[in-house]
Design an enzyme around this catalytic site. Structure first.
Site, short mmCIF file in Angstrom:
data_model
loop_
_atom_site.label_atom_id
_atom_site.label_comp_id
_atom_site.label_asym_id
_atom_site.label_seq_id
_atom_site.Cartn_x
_atom_site.Cartn_y
_atom_site.Cartn_z
N GLY A 13 101.37 193.90 0.39
CA GLY A 13 102.06 193.32 1.54
C GLY A 13 102.35 191.84 1.40
CD GLN A 14 104.84 187.43 5.08
OE1 GLN A 14 104.44 187.94 6.13
NE2 GLN A 14 105.51 186.29 5.08
CG ASP A 36 99.58 198.63 -0.14
OD1 ASP A 36 100.17 199.55 0.48
OD2 ASP A 36 99.59 197.45 0.23
NE ARG A 38 104.13 197.98 1.09
CZ ARG A 38 104.90 196.92 1.28
NH1 ARG A 38 106.05 196.80 0.68
NH2 ARG A 38 104.51 195.96 2.11
CG ASP A 54 95.45 206.62 3.98
OD1 ASP A 54 95.28 205.62 4.70
OD2 ASP A 54 95.88 207.71 4.42
CE1 TYR A 144 99.28 192.90 14.03
CE2 TYR A 144 100.00 191.00 15.31
CZ TYR A 144 99.51 191.53 14.14
OH TYR A 144 99.24 190.71 13.07
#
Ligand code: NAD
Length: 314
Positions: A13-14, A36, A38, A54, A144
């Protein structure tokens, strides 16, 4: 000191990409295991071990922790603010269960340390707008924000009840050029640089005078590593630390970009994310982090804008 073996969850991720690379520099490539759901991010390829994982699968996570002799976990997997509003149940489920899975395993396996980020999204419309303090009214209105606030108290609980050394920062919106953002309300402040370079114009989904707390990624990485390396007795906050870098509006960042790209223009078309932005503070008081473990940012708006434009390749 025992050799550290670090598992980064959400490494593609970022934040994950840059944090993994930074941790590999400190602890050695083979001692930092990226993971990750992905595929491995291109920038991580060839820099160290990667496992597909996961975080919701607790058994598999536990197996990896034992198999890889993990001593520290950085949990970055989450569904962010804007995406969360589209699927509240999924956001709640991932953001909570991932943390509980990691905390349970950290307790059971006596891990040295755990890192889990919270967000300025914990604050809501009733929190002070300017210089929002560490301890204040906190009534988040996004799923969130609710999940992050609940998560903070789980961290505090596991620390006080079971002695898990978990540390946390309330990141502001993060701006970076290496890996793309993952569905937050502050993503406009990244997109604007791509569009400025590609098309010399940008339509902002956040209105021109909406100030939000922001931070350049190198500062976020620095803060994370400094917090994690601080002696435990310096950590007075076991929920999550307020952290501040800069605050600006779309109009101000556009003006900063225009100094480098004079033909750049911005227009405004607020969407559902405006309401989320309006519920958050405009600036954050992070004095506790500064006093406890010496936090100080390196980047302001001007310095970040120059660095982004120099380094972003589109
Ligand atoms: N980026 C910001 O501006 C910002 C601001 C405040 C807080 N944060 C927090 O920092 C953390 C990282 O944020 P980010 O911006 O890097 O997010 P991101 O969306 O870019 O990355 C999250 C990563 O987690 C992975 N992931 C999702 N579900 C998973 C699962 N079940 N198992 C394993 N991996 C899974 C995703 O594939 C993705 O690569 C999050 O907790 C986020 O809430 C980010």
């Amino acid at each position: 000191m025992a050799k550290e073996r670090i598992l980064v969850i959400g490494a593609s991720g970022q934040i994950g990409v840059e944090l993994t690379l930074a941790l590999r520099k400190i602890y050695g490539n083979t001692n930092v295991i990226a993971s990750d759901l992905r595929e491995e991010n291109e920038l991580l390829k060839g820099t160290g071990p990667y496992v597909s994982l996961d975080v919701m699968n607790k058994e598999m996570l536990h197996v990896q922790v034992i198999r890889q002799n993990i001593t520290q976990i950085y949990l970055l997997a989450a569904i962010l603010s804007a995406t969360g509003e589209k699927n509240p149940h999924l956001a709640w489920s991932l953001n909570m269960q991932s943390l509980l899975n990691v905390l349970d395993i950290a307790k059971e396996e006596h891990l040295q340390k755990v890192y889990w980020p919270s967000s300025i999204a914990v604050f809501g419309p009733t929190s002070p707008k300017q210089n929002c303090p560490q301890q204040t009214i906190i009534e988040p209105t996004t799923v969130y924000g609710i999940s992050k606030y609940a998560g903070e108290f789980w961290c505090n609980y596991f620390h006080h009840r079971y002695g898990v050394d978990i540390r946390s920062l309330r990141y502001p919106g993060l701006i970076s050029y290496k890996s793309e953002p993952g569905g937050g309300t502050t993503d406009y402040a990244v997109e604007i640089f791509y569009k400025a370079k590609q098309e010399k114009k940008y339509e902002s989904y956040i209105d021109k005078d909406t100030y939000l707390p922001m931070m350049y990624m190198p500062d976020a990485i620095k803060a994370t590593i400094e917090l994690m390396e601080a002696p435990a007795e310096k950590i007075s906050i076991r929920t999550s630390y307020n952290l501040s870098g800069m605050s600006f509006s779309p109009k101000e960042i556009a003006a900063a970009i225009k100094k480098h790209i004079p033909e750049f223009s911005i227009s405004y078309k607020p969407d559902y994310r405006q309401q989320i932005a309006d519920s958050w503070p405009q600036s954050i008081d992070d004095r506790v982090a500064r006093n406890d473990w010496g936090w100080k940012e390196d980047y302001d708006l001007e310095k970040m804008t120059k660095d982004m434009l120099d380094n972003l390749t589109v």
